[in-house]
Scaffold this active site. Structure first.
Site, short mmCIF file in Angstrom:
data_model
loop_
_atom_site.label_atom_id
_atom_site.label_comp_id
_atom_site.label_asym_id
_atom_site.label_seq_id
_atom_site.Cartn_x
_atom_site.Cartn_y
_atom_site.Cartn_z
N TYR A 1 15.70 -12.01 6.19
CA TYR A 1 17.30 -12.51 6.52
C TYR A 1 17.50 -13.46 8.16
O TYR A 1 18.21 -14.40 7.66
CB TYR A 1 17.53 -11.11 6.86
CG TYR A 1 18.94 -11.09 7.67
CD1 TYR A 1 20.24 -12.18 6.52
CD2 TYR A 1 19.25 -11.53 9.67
CE1 TYR A 1 21.01 -12.13 7.71
CE2 TYR A 1 20.54 -11.34 9.80
CZ TYR A 1 21.14 -11.39 8.93
OH TYR A 1 22.94 -11.69 9.26
N SER B 1 23.26 -15.63 12.77
CA SER B 1 23.07 -14.36 13.64
C SER B 1 21.59 -14.61 14.52
O SER B 1 21.42 -16.21 14.50
CB SER B 1 21.71 -13.59 12.34
OG SER B 1 21.43 -12.72 12.97
#
Length: 360
Positions: free
Chosen positions: A178, A153
């Site tokens: 995350y 990501s």
């Protein structure tokens, strides 16, 4: 590191985790349409509306009324696509699937997504994104998978001030759990590439959008609230930009990483990480304006401070991805937003009358 002849290998078998998710759904469909054997797995958790996940599976020809845990179902649309309800945290059944199917390449897209959700539910992220990913790595090692492609990501860049973000930049200061779990995936993949000579490719996705997208994403929320004549929350008072990348451009890049074999260089782990984005950041307010123009409705904006875990700008340097895979995103924001809004109105059955009533 890559073979220059990008041969289309029809007889390869690809296992896609997260196949009922946004990117996984599009990838499974694309590969199945090309005649490649696809095994899709997904836990269909309730992080967001499961009806949307089931809707994706129906679109892929999966009879959702027949779904049962750890029981493969063949698509009625693609005879070369099977789906199995399975959680990658379930190591025993995941290993059994690998042993049975003898897959060639794994594309791991299963993950607990969302920066803001990780602030309230950290345990879920460790289970899915760390434990689950370890299970995938172990399965690849034990069952001689030729290559692992996995989702990282853009969030790993954290508060990096240097733009555009490049893969050689330091990413040791994540600002959300995350992001930390995604960075951990890259580190774990490198270890397995080094120790067991498993080719791995990590893809740092940048703000993917388009039809069948995730309802927790800003563009989805904006469209929903504008149509309901509700104010939209615009963080950092609108002073944000994102490297919005249309789903078709993302899938084109992912398919190329799956199909193109890696050359194992002497003395080096067969490991690569790439940015995959549009490399053309768009101001958030400009993106909202595109949605407003398509809907014919002016949004009421609720300007708020920057949220914890958010960054003000994302911008991908994709030069190495262009060089290695001839990657060339084509979709403009106007076209991409139009396609998304058209899908949204069709899927949620928004009639012209309803849209006009809100606009007036």
């Amino acid at each position: 590191m890559f073979v220059t002849n990008n041969t289309q290998i029809k007889n390869m078998k690809i296992l896609i985790t997260g196949a009922a998710g946004f990117i996984g759904f599009h990838l499974a469909n694309t590969l199945a349409e090309q005649g490649i054997k696809v095994i899709g797995v997904d836990s269909i958790n309730d992080y967001y509306d499961t009806n949307l996940k089931l809707g994706r599976l129906k679109e892929a020809g999966i009879s959702t009324s027949d779904i049962a845990y750890n029981t493969p179902i063949t698509s009625e649309k693609f005879s070369n696509y099977q789906f199995c309800l399975l959680d990658i945290v379930d190591k025993e059944n995941l290993f059994a699937l690998f042993e049975k199917e003898e897959v060639d390449v794994v594309c791991n897209l299963a993950a607990q997504a969302g920066v803001r959700y990780s602030l309230e539910n950290p345990d879920v992220y460790v289970q899915s994104n760390v434990v689950g990913f370890l299970n995938v790595l172990e399965a690849c090692r034990n069952y001689k998978v030729e290559k692992l492609v996995y989702a990282s990501s853009s969030s790993v860049y954290g508060l990096n001030k240097a733009v555009p973000f490049a893969t050689e930049h330091q990413v040791d200061h994540p600002i959300s759990l995350y992001a930390a779990t995604k960075k951990s995936n890259e580190l774990m993949a490198h270890a397995y590439s080094h120790l067991y000579n498993i080719p791995t490719i990590g893809l740092r996705f940048f703000t993917v959008y388009g039809p069948w997208g995730r309802p927790d994403m800003a563009y989805f929320l904006f469209t929903d609230k504008i149509l309901q004549n509700k104010p939209i929350d615009v963080y950092n008072h609108g002073e944000m930009s994102r490297d919005f990348t249309y789903i078709d451009d993302i899938i084109e890049g992912v398919v190329k990483t799956i199909k193109k074999p890696m050359i194992k260089e002497q003395g080096k782990a067969p490991y690569k990480v790439y940015n995959i984005g549009n490399s053309k950041p768009v101001k958030l307010l400009d993106f909202i304006e595109c949605i407003e123009e398509k809907l014919g409705i002016k949004a009421t904006k609720n300007f708020l401070p920057l949220q914890p875990g958010d960054v003000t700008t994302t911008w991908a340097d994709v030069n190495d991805f262009i060089n290695d895979f001839n990657y060339a995103p084509q979709t403009s924001i106007n076209v991409g937003v139009n396609n998304f809004v058209n899908w949204y109105q069709s899927f949620y059955q928004i009639s012209e009358d309803e849209r006009v009533n809100v606009a007036t």
